[in-house]
Scaffold this active site. Structure first.
Site, PDB file in Angstrom:
ATOM      1  N   ARG A  14       0.832  -1.214   0.000  1.00 30.60           N
ATOM      2  CA  ARG A  14       0.000   0.000   0.000  1.00 30.60           C
ATOM      3  C   ARG A  14       0.861   1.257   0.000  1.00 30.60           C
ATOM      4  O   ARG A  14       0.482   2.287  -0.570  1.00 30.60           O
ATOM      5  CB  ARG A  14      -0.929   0.003   1.213  1.00 30.60           C
ATOM      6  CG  ARG A  14      -1.972  -1.105   1.214  1.00 30.60           C
ATOM      7  CD  ARG A  14      -2.761  -1.098   2.514  1.00 30.60           C
ATOM      8  NE  ARG A  14      -1.901  -1.316   3.672  1.00 30.60           N
ATOM      9  CZ  ARG A  14      -2.290  -1.176   4.937  1.00 30.60           C
ATOM     10  NH1 ARG A  14      -3.524  -0.796   5.208  1.00 30.60           N
ATOM     11  NH2 ARG A  14      -1.450  -1.410   5.935  1.00 30.60           N
ATOM     12  N   SER A  41      -7.005   2.991   5.827  1.00 26.08           N
ATOM     13  CA  SER A  41      -6.625   1.636   5.398  1.00 26.08           C
ATOM     14  C   SER A  41      -6.121   1.607   3.964  1.00 26.08           C
ATOM     15  O   SER A  41      -5.345   0.727   3.591  1.00 26.08           O
ATOM     16  CB  SER A  41      -7.812   0.678   5.560  1.00 26.08           C
ATOM     17  OG  SER A  41      -8.902   1.076   4.762  1.00 26.08           O
ATOM     18  N   GLU A  62     -20.264   1.181  -1.238  1.00 27.52           N
ATOM     19  CA  GLU A  62     -19.400   0.708  -2.321  1.00 27.52           C
ATOM     20  C   GLU A  62     -20.036   0.819  -3.698  1.00 27.52           C
ATOM     21  O   GLU A  62     -19.342   1.046  -4.693  1.00 27.52           O
ATOM     22  CB  GLU A  62     -18.967  -0.734  -2.048  1.00 27.52           C
ATOM     23  CG  GLU A  62     -17.897  -0.879  -0.983  1.00 27.52           C
ATOM     24  CD  GLU A  62     -18.432  -0.667   0.436  1.00 27.52           C
ATOM     25  OE1 GLU A  62     -19.672  -0.703   0.620  1.00 27.52           O
ATOM     26  OE2 GLU A  62     -17.614  -0.474   1.353  1.00 27.52           O
ATOM     27  N   PHE A  87     -15.100  -5.891   0.045  1.00 25.57           N
ATOM     28  CA  PHE A  87     -16.307  -5.077  -0.106  1.00 25.57           C
ATOM     29  C   PHE A  87     -16.390  -4.418  -1.483  1.00 25.57           C
ATOM     30  O   PHE A  87     -17.472  -4.296  -2.059  1.00 25.57           O
ATOM     31  CB  PHE A  87     -16.367  -4.017   0.992  1.00 25.57           C
ATOM     32  CG  PHE A  87     -16.308  -4.595   2.379  1.00 25.57           C
ATOM     33  CD1 PHE A  87     -17.122  -5.659   2.727  1.00 25.57           C
ATOM     34  CD2 PHE A  87     -15.434  -4.093   3.322  1.00 25.57           C
ATOM     35  CE1 PHE A  87     -17.073  -6.211   3.996  1.00 25.57           C
ATOM     36  CE2 PHE A  87     -15.372  -4.634   4.598  1.00 25.57           C
ATOM     37  CZ  PHE A  87     -16.193  -5.697   4.940  1.00 25.57           C
ATOM     38  N   ARG A 171      -2.018  -6.036   2.424  1.00 23.66           N
ATOM     39  CA  ARG A 171      -1.387  -5.253   3.475  1.00 23.66           C
ATOM     40  C   ARG A 171      -0.329  -6.092   4.201  1.00 23.66           C
ATOM     41  O   ARG A 171       0.325  -5.611   5.118  1.00 23.66           O
ATOM     42  CB  ARG A 171      -2.443  -4.749   4.461  1.00 23.66           C
ATOM     43  CG  ARG A 171      -3.108  -5.839   5.276  1.00 23.66           C
ATOM     44  CD  ARG A 171      -4.363  -5.352   5.979  1.00 23.66           C
ATOM     45  NE  ARG A 171      -4.096  -4.311   6.936  1.00 23.66           N
ATOM     46  CZ  ARG A 171      -4.951  -3.331   7.245  1.00 23.66           C
ATOM     47  NH1 ARG A 171      -6.112  -3.265   6.633  1.00 23.66           N
ATOM     48  NH2 ARG A 171      -4.655  -2.445   8.159  1.00 23.66           N
TER      49      ARG A 171
END
Length: 319
Positions: A14, A41, A62, A87, A171
């Site tokens: 990320r 995040s 979303e 999601f 991540r």
């Protein structure tokens, strides 16, 4: 390499994503970021601070997230639509299909914390179906970089690419395998290690485990080829056929269900061109339980030892 422990430095992909995105945004005001209450995040805090007018936070919505991205693309922007992979794909699959893919809209979908990276949050947060869902939709390129260098290269590629693309970013920390100046090519695999006895094909967080497995095999006199197959759609048919012809056995490793993902994509090429023995390592058609990503990968046979064992089994079977 950590001198005290001899362990390689681990990188959060990320960080490479947002560093590249910010650098590109500084040069191109068409680049915007859209997120679903995921500034932290998605590691977009720096982007927000530098370009506040170019970060759109739609909240936990979303379907609106993807729709907003499509609208921005139709207005001439280059939107990077960011959200937790579980999601982004599951909740907004219809919008990905109708608003992005069907219209061949220039949207960059960024699935953050993919696979089992959310670990302890359990099955509701695991994203082990996203390859299958998105790969089945026409017009969308599907990419899972293996490290920080490939992430940076893939993000830069995505910004220039005309059309929809899904970037799957974890991540979970991984070592750097590719050089800093790596150039990402859609539909092309990277041969990280050559070999003639068996081929191991992986992407994302599994590629470095595949390399460790190959090292273990080499210690036992087995030469394993390792292909980093970041591009799942389109896939590198040529590299797969060559591996089948020259090594006669293929193991695939993915942080995903074994149905519809990397293993299935490789098997589709193999069965139509050069049938050989294969083993698909991944989540075996169940909901992965709660646990850290690394623990779960080990439990599903994707530790370096587990991958090496699968390779040895194929070699014995083809003998």
């Amino acid at each position: 390499m950590n001198a005290a422990t001899s362990e390689p430095k681990l990188y959060d992909c990320r960080d490479a994503f947002t560093a590249t995105l910010e650098a590109m945004a500084a040069e191109n005001n068409r680049i915007v970021a859209v997120c679903n209450d995921s500034v932290g995040s998605s590691k977009l805090t720096g982007f927000r601070d530098r370009f506040p007018e170019r970060l759109i936070n739609v909240g936990i919505a979303e379907q609106a997230l993807v729709g907003a991205g499509a609208g921005l693309a139709n207005g001439g922007k280059i939107p990077f639509v960011c959200g937790a992979a579980c999601f982004l794909t599951a909740r907004a699959l219809e919008q990905i299909k109708a608003d992005v893919a069907y219209s061949d809209t220039n949207v960059k979908l960024v699935g953050i914390s993919s696979g089992m990276a959310y670990g302890e949050l359990g099955p509701t947060h695991h994203s082990t179906e996203d390859f299958a869902w998105v790969r089945a939709i026409p017009n969308v390129a599907v990419v899972a970089p293996c490290d920080n260098a490939e992430t940076a290269a893939a993000v830069a590629f995505a910004a220039e690419f005309k059309g929809p693309i899904f970037l799957r970013l974890s991540r979970v920390g991984v070592p750097q395998l590719l050089p800093d100046n790596h150039k990402f090519e859609l539909g092309k695999a990277d041969t990280l290690r050559d070999g003639v006895d068996v081929t191991i094909i992986a992407n994302g967080v599994l590629t470095h485990r595949a390399m460790l497995a190959a090292e273990k095999l080499a210690g036992a006199g087995v030469e394993a080829r390792v292909l980093n197959m970041a591009s799942v759609r389109p896939i590198d048919d040529e590299a797969i056929v060559k591996a089948a012809e020259e090594t006669g056995a293929i193991v695939t490793c993915e942080e995903h269900t074994i149905f519809g993902g990397l293993g299935s994509a490789v098997a589709e090429v193999v069965v139509e061109t050069r049938p050989v023995l294969m083993k698909r390592l991944g989540v075996p058609g169940i909901f992965p339980p709660t646990g850290s990503a690394n623990f779960l990968l080990d439990e599903f046979g994707m530790s370096p030892d587990g991958i090496a064992a699968a390779a040895r089994d194929l070699i014995e079977r083809k003998a």
